[in-house]
Write a protein that holds these residues in place. Structure first.
Motif, PDB file in Angstrom:
ATOM      1  N   CYS A 187      16.073  -6.120 -15.727  1.00  0.00           N
ATOM      2  CA  CYS A 187      15.396  -7.353 -15.311  1.00  0.00           C
ATOM      3  C   CYS A 187      16.208  -8.575 -15.729  1.00  0.00           C
ATOM      4  N   THR A 244      18.952  -9.207 -13.403  1.00  0.00           N
ATOM      5  CA  THR A 244      18.454  -9.726 -12.123  1.00  0.00           C
ATOM      6  C   THR A 244      18.174 -11.217 -12.215  1.00  0.00           C
ATOM      7  N   PRO A 302      22.292 -13.077 -13.666  1.00  0.00           N
ATOM      8  CA  PRO A 302      23.431 -12.182 -13.402  1.00  0.00           C
ATOM      9  C   PRO A 302      24.602 -12.424 -14.358  1.00  0.00           C
TER      10      PRO A 302
END
Length: 301
Positions: free
Chosen positions: A241, A244, A247
């Motif tokens: 997570c 995401t 990055p």
């Protein structure tokens, strides 16, 4: 129309919004058929046979005329999309902008809703790409104090895919209007400098590296790293997570992901994630059975 013969005519312009708008102005005035016209920035030069190359000198007056025409004859939203598209790193951006504007001057503001037109979709894709990256960098830019007592400046470094300095510079100028600061684009060796005036300029990266390594006040960075570690809940760590939402490519100069224990945690967060996709097809029945996606985390030694 200008240019005799049947060969291609390519306009080469500076890779700036002003340079691109000037190229659009000159190409429009020349009335060259679309199938013989190509516009590109100087950085993309790859000479071809039977092609006439025309160098475009950036002209502020022409650029202003194009910008004003877009706002008046199409819409302000169209200008925003074209401006953002001109900051993209994609090679086809100048051609895309030119052909979008031709449709825009034909249909007016309605062109923004004509998503069936390839030119409209392409400019919107470029705009969205630049806008999304700019939005992320607004939150991920980290400033450091550089210099000695009495002569300090806030310095930030980034490595964006697109040309974000004009957008980020204006954003932080609004927030830190009284501060002297600079944002350096490492990829393009460009800097946005804000003080009594604001301007973009080429920079010497070797000098920037020396300042960054030798004259950076790290006391607040260490304090923020401590805060970053302290508020973490070990039982709720989720590096997938985290990658995401933030990055890896944005983390080069984010202080919470560098130095000491924070750096070790970055190595964990940046552990290689492999997506193993098992697919088996059942022959004869025409059905397809999809294997489950497995995420394997491989931490660096």
């Amino acid at each position: 129309p200008e240019g005799g013969g049947d060969g291609m005519i390519t306009y080469l312009c500076e890779d700036t919004p002003e340079g691109i708008f000037t190229a659009v102005y000159d190409a429009w005035a020349a009335k060259i058929p679309d199938d013989r016209l190509h516009l590109m920035t100087e950085q993309e030069m790859n000479f071809s046979l039977f092609t006439e190359y025309r160098q475009v000198e950036t002209d502020q007056e022409k650029a202003v005329k194009v910008a004003r025409s877009i706002r008046q004859k199409i819409a302000n939203e169209a200008y925003i999309q074209v401006y953002y598209a001109s900051l993209s790193n994609e090679e086809d951006k100048v051609d895309a902008i030119y052909h979008f504007l031709k449709q825009g001057f034909r249909y007016g503001a309605r062109v923004l809703d004509m998503h069936g037109l390839v030119q409209v979709c392409r400019v919107y894709e470029l705009y969205r790409s630049v806008s999304n990256e700019n939005q992320k960098y607004r939150g991920f830019v980290r400033f450091a104090e550089i210099g000695r007592q009495g002569r300090k400046i806030l310095l930030a470094r980034i490595r964006p895919k697109n040309q974000l300095l004009p957008l980020l510079g204006q954003h932080f100028a609004d927030r830190f209007g009284q501060e002297n600061f600079a944002i350096i684009d490492d990829e393009r060796a460009m800097g946005y400098f804000h003080g009594e005036t604001a301007f973009l300029s080429k920079v010497d990266m070797a000098q920037i590296d020396r300042l960054w390594q030798g004259q950076r006040d790290t006391s607040y960075e260490e304090l923020f790293q401590t805060f970053f570690r302290s508020i973490a809940i070990k039982e709720r760590e989720n590096y997938v997570c985290q990658r995401t939402m933030c990055p890896i490519r944005y983390r080069d100069y984010m202080v919470e992901f560098s130095g000491g224990k924070a750096d070790e945690e970055t190595q964990m967060a940046g552990g290689r994630l492999q997506i193993v996709e098992n697919r088996t097809e059942s022959m004869g029945t025409g059905t397809k059975q999809m294997g489950s996606h497995k995420i394997q985390r491989e931490h660096k030694a």
